[in-house]
Scaffold this motif. Structure first.
Motif, mmCIF file in Angstrom:
data_model
loop_
_atom_site.group_PDB
_atom_site.id
_atom_site.type_symbol
_atom_site.label_atom_id
_atom_site.label_comp_id
_atom_site.label_asym_id
_atom_site.label_seq_id
_atom_site.Cartn_x
_atom_site.Cartn_y
_atom_site.Cartn_z
ATOM 1 N N LYS A 42 44.963 32.032 46.091
ATOM 2 C CA LYS A 42 45.159 32.974 47.199
ATOM 3 C C LYS A 42 46.609 33.041 47.666
ATOM 4 C CE LYS A 42 43.269 30.286 51.161
ATOM 5 N NZ LYS A 42 44.504 29.708 51.619
ATOM 6 N N GLU A 43 47.412 32.071 47.284
ATOM 7 C CA GLU A 43 48.830 32.092 47.643
ATOM 8 C C GLU A 43 49.692 32.728 46.540
ATOM 9 O OE1 GLU A 43 49.706 31.220 50.585
ATOM 10 O OE2 GLU A 43 47.752 30.326 51.124
ATOM 11 N N ILE A 49 41.040 36.808 39.992
ATOM 12 C CA ILE A 49 40.194 35.774 40.595
ATOM 13 C C ILE A 49 38.957 35.468 39.744
ATOM 14 C CG2 ILE A 49 38.725 35.200 42.595
ATOM 15 C CD1 ILE A 49 41.620 34.823 43.227
#
Ligand code: ADP
Ligand code: NI
Length: 226
Positions: A42-43, A49
């Motif tokens: 997520k960073e 994903i």
């Protein structure tokens, strides 16, 4: 099938497949690697994903150590399973490449060669997540669990760590578990791929350094008295 249904089905498959796995590579290892992967992904920008999720969930589906060194079994099992769910070929290929190249053992020994064969952002995320699970408090617990399973000494001051072992020598080595910190665990921090992975690794690395200091103090309580 939606992506989240694919992930749910995969979780069920992995839990079932690993139900008799040994402690270092059981479902909880996979769950921690999955969670670490999500934290890192997520960073990071431009990460697929679904590929990261499936790569993390399936990365240890068939450990070569327990299958006569057969490294093609894991990718094959993953491929068959994902085909049965109707996952697109391109996604499956990416996931099986992650399984082939994610082992931190591979990256420590013949990593340079393997990295040229395949590289992707998603592989880097899963690789970092797997390495994180080998360091810090969990890493310490796993190391002593492994050492206990192999009936190794905790520590022996007369056996220094050996940083020049070949892969074969390493496999045969019966060195005390403390040596594993110097031969592997303390080296992992510098192998991290992503910025988030590096940050998380730095905290866990420091925790191991503190642990070792405390360990030697308790081992030799008279040392600083005179
Ligand atoms: P992976 O499957 O993640 O590539 P391994 O199978 O080599 O890793 O190791 C699984 C766990 O056992 C890791 O936490 C690792 O640090 C630990 N381990 C592996 N070899 C040793 C050893 N010689 N002494 C202590 N712990 C070890
Ligand atoms: Ni793993």
């Amino acid at each position: 099938m939606t992506n989240s249904e694919i992930v749910e089905e995969t979780i069920t498959f992995v839990k079932e497949t690993l139900k008799n796995a040994e402690g270092g590579h059981d479902w909880f290892h996979i769950q921690r690697v999955f969670n670490n992967s999500m934290l890192i992904a997520k960073e990071e920008e431009d990460v697929n994903i679904l590929v990261v999720s499936l790569g993390a969930l399936l990365h240890d589906i068939a450990d070569a150590k327990f299958n006569d060194g057969d490294e093609s079994l894991g990718p094959k099992m993953a491929e068959d399973f994902l085909l049965s769910l109707g996952v697109p070929k391109r996604t499956i290929n990416h996931v099986t490449n992650i399984i082939k190249y994610s082992s931190f053992k591979a990256s420590l020994t013949d990593g340079k060669m393997k990295k040229k064969l395949f590289s992707s952002k998603e592989l880097k995320v899963v690789q970092d997540a797997d390495r994180l699970d080998a360091i810090g408090a969990i890493g310490i617990a796993r190391a002593f669990n492994y050492g206990g399973f192999k009936n190794r000494a905790l520590y022996d001051p007369s056996i220094p760590p050996n940083l020049d072992m070949t892969k074969e020598e390493y496999k045969k080595s019966e060195a005390p578990t403390i040596n594993h910190f110097y031969e592997k665990l303390l080296l992992l921090q510098d192998k991290m791929n992503t910025d988030t992975g590096k940050q998380l690794a730095a905290e866990r690395h420091q925790y191991m350094i503190d642990f070792l200091e405390q360990f030697y103090q308790e081992w030799n309580p008279l040392k600083n008295l005179s």
